[in-house]
Design a protein around this motif. Sequence first.
Motif, short mmCIF file in Angstrom:
data_model
loop_
_atom_site.label_atom_id
_atom_site.label_comp_id
_atom_site.label_asym_id
_atom_site.label_seq_id
_atom_site.Cartn_x
_atom_site.Cartn_y
_atom_site.Cartn_z
N LEU A 161 0.80 -1.22 0.00
CA LEU A 161 0.00 0.00 0.00
C LEU A 161 0.84 1.28 0.00
O LEU A 161 0.45 2.28 -0.59
N VAL A 162 2.01 1.25 0.66
CA VAL A 162 2.84 2.46 0.75
C VAL A 162 3.71 2.62 -0.49
O VAL A 162 3.70 3.67 -1.15
N LEU A 163 4.48 1.57 -0.82
CA LEU A 163 5.42 1.67 -1.93
C LEU A 163 4.83 1.21 -3.26
O LEU A 163 5.16 1.75 -4.31
N GLY A 164 3.94 0.21 -3.19
CA GLY A 164 3.38 -0.32 -4.43
C GLY A 164 2.28 0.54 -5.00
O GLY A 164 2.28 0.89 -6.19
N ILE A 165 1.29 0.88 -4.19
CA ILE A 165 0.12 1.62 -4.66
C ILE A 165 0.26 3.12 -4.40
O ILE A 165 -0.42 3.93 -5.03
N GLY A 166 1.14 3.49 -3.50
CA GLY A 166 1.36 4.91 -3.23
C GLY A 166 0.36 5.54 -2.29
O GLY A 166 0.05 6.73 -2.40
N LYS A 167 -0.14 4.77 -1.31
CA LYS A 167 -1.12 5.29 -0.35
C LYS A 167 -0.47 6.09 0.78
O LYS A 167 -1.18 6.67 1.62
N GLY A 168 0.85 6.08 0.87
CA GLY A 168 1.53 6.86 1.90
C GLY A 168 1.22 6.41 3.31
O GLY A 168 1.07 5.22 3.58
N ILE A 169 1.09 7.39 4.20
CA ILE A 169 0.84 7.10 5.60
C ILE A 169 -0.48 6.35 5.79
O ILE A 169 -0.58 5.44 6.62
N ALA A 170 -1.49 6.70 5.03
CA ALA A 170 -2.78 6.01 5.13
C ALA A 170 -2.63 4.52 4.84
O ALA A 170 -3.26 3.68 5.49
N GLY A 171 -1.79 4.19 3.87
CA GLY A 171 -1.56 2.78 3.54
C GLY A 171 -0.97 2.00 4.68
O GLY A 171 -1.36 0.84 4.94
N ALA A 172 -0.02 2.62 5.42
CA ALA A 172 0.58 1.94 6.57
C ALA A 172 -0.46 1.68 7.66
O ALA A 172 -0.46 0.63 8.30
N ALA A 173 -1.38 2.62 7.86
CA ALA A 173 -2.42 2.45 8.87
C ALA A 173 -3.43 1.37 8.46
O ALA A 173 -3.84 0.54 9.28
N ILE A 174 -3.83 1.39 7.19
CA ILE A 174 -4.79 0.38 6.70
C ILE A 174 -4.20 -1.01 6.83
O ILE A 174 -4.90 -1.97 7.18
#
Length: 422
Positions: A161-174
């Motif tokens: 989510l962070v590096l692959g899809i580019g969701k940033g901080i939100a991706g780490a939380a999800i």
Amino acid sequence: MLANLTTPLLGIVSTAAIGRLGDPHLLGGVALASAAFDCLFWLFGFLRMATVAFTAQALGAGDRDEVRAVGLRALLLGGAIGLILIALQVPLAAAIFRLMGGSEAVTTAAREYFFIRLWSAPMIMGNYVVLGWLIGQARPRLALAIQVGINLINIGFTLLLVLGIGKGIAGAAIATVIAEGCGLIAGLSIAWSILGGRIGVPRHLLFDRTRLSRMLVVNRDILIRTAALIAAFLFFTAQSAQAGDLTLAANAVLYNFLMIGSFFLDGLANAAEQLCGQSFGARDRAAFGKAVKLVLGWSALFGIAVTGLFAITGNALIEVVTTSPEVRRAAREFMLLAALAPACGVMAYCYDGIYIGASWAREMRNLMLVAFAAYLAAWYLLIPLGNAGLWIAFLSFLLIRGLLQAWRYPAMVRVSFPRGKP
């Protein structure tokens, strides 16, 4: 211990994933929010610790019905706590980030992470209980499988989510919410299987006034003890934030050293909780003393070894975690102090497990408060040394806490096992 090792690995991966984005404000935001969650959820760690102790003591006493009742009581309490945290998320965020004092950019990033990850609260509380219940029954492999599974799922989704899809901080939380949900489903399924589908407990046993009162008193004392410990970590993070974004980011990188060492030692403390709890429940003084010596010896060995490993590989680990040249330089300056944390914390973590296993919660609470006061005094005296003084004060806190518990231990054994010599 292997299960606990994956937890700081998760922290390293999360920090590294955000660090690769190259923005110190995002890295500081993750550090601030992660510290807030570590402290907030850690505050309710009594759900795991007390469940280990009460389950092990019931097992040692041969009371299988109480083994089931301990788990159900704790699950009810944990579920209620998780829902209350979600309901209070707005005032909680306001109070926490006002107290921690980060810059506006860092706080904005931290709040985004906070409001997503908080939805994992009921699942995290449930996982505390399930893991404590399994450890209390001396089923470490099952607890290992669940904890490793949670952390590996979290790591995988964080990278995606962070590096692959580019969701940033939100991706780490999800990623954390997904992982905790999967872990709770797996844990409850394992518990169901162990009990052969018989999870019911007679109402009079589940709500037995004496046992409920004892659970609440022990949980209260562990809560106060943990609150003081959390305050020590929050104080460290808050002082880092007030020293500037660069110092906060550098200490966030070095915080991983502290977490790796603490989770190594906490794994051995878990063993102490189970071994000491079971022998305490069986009223077997000889087995209790043997368990204490065994865990103390292994804890000293691992604590010193991990400190040595960090002293050798610390600079390389810093290079992996962050790409920022400024953060790297600042972190290297204090790397050796951070590397000392595992060796300084050996007795503190080990005696925590011993005291919890024996339900000596009141004494553990009181000694923690004394150590916390000493920590604040040390920091005040070392203010002229800046960030180095902050690290030295924290190391002194670890040492003093362990020494106080070691000093009080013989008297507690005499009270709990009145016949014979310690």
